[in-house]
Design a protein around this motif. Structure first.
Motif: not given
Length: 71
Positions: A44-49, A52-53
């Motif tokens: 998991w790198k980075k989410s859009f929101y 979510e992180d």
């Protein structure tokens, strides 16, 4: 005509049963036992929101807390 239909249905059912039994035997032979100490890897790198992180961080924190309780 009725006898031919009955033979055809019997043939199809037999073919289905044979195919399913061979498939399950094939899948059972492919199972590889995993050791109990297999690490959990999350790619998991980075989410859009941002939410979510934060949710993922909270899930990981809860999992680590439960893991410490059971060890």
């Amino acid at each position: 005509m009725n006898k031919k239909l009955l033979i055809f249905i019997f043939f199809l059912v037999s073919l289905l049963i044979i195919t399913c039994t061979k498939q399950t035997a094939k899948l059972d032979s492919q199972k590889i036992p995993l050791p109990a100490a297999t690490p959990l890897i999350i790619w998991w790198k980075k989410s859009f929101y941002l939410e979510e992180d934060e949710a993922i961080k909270q899930i990981i924190a809860n999992w680590e807390k439960k893991k410490r309780l059971f060890n």
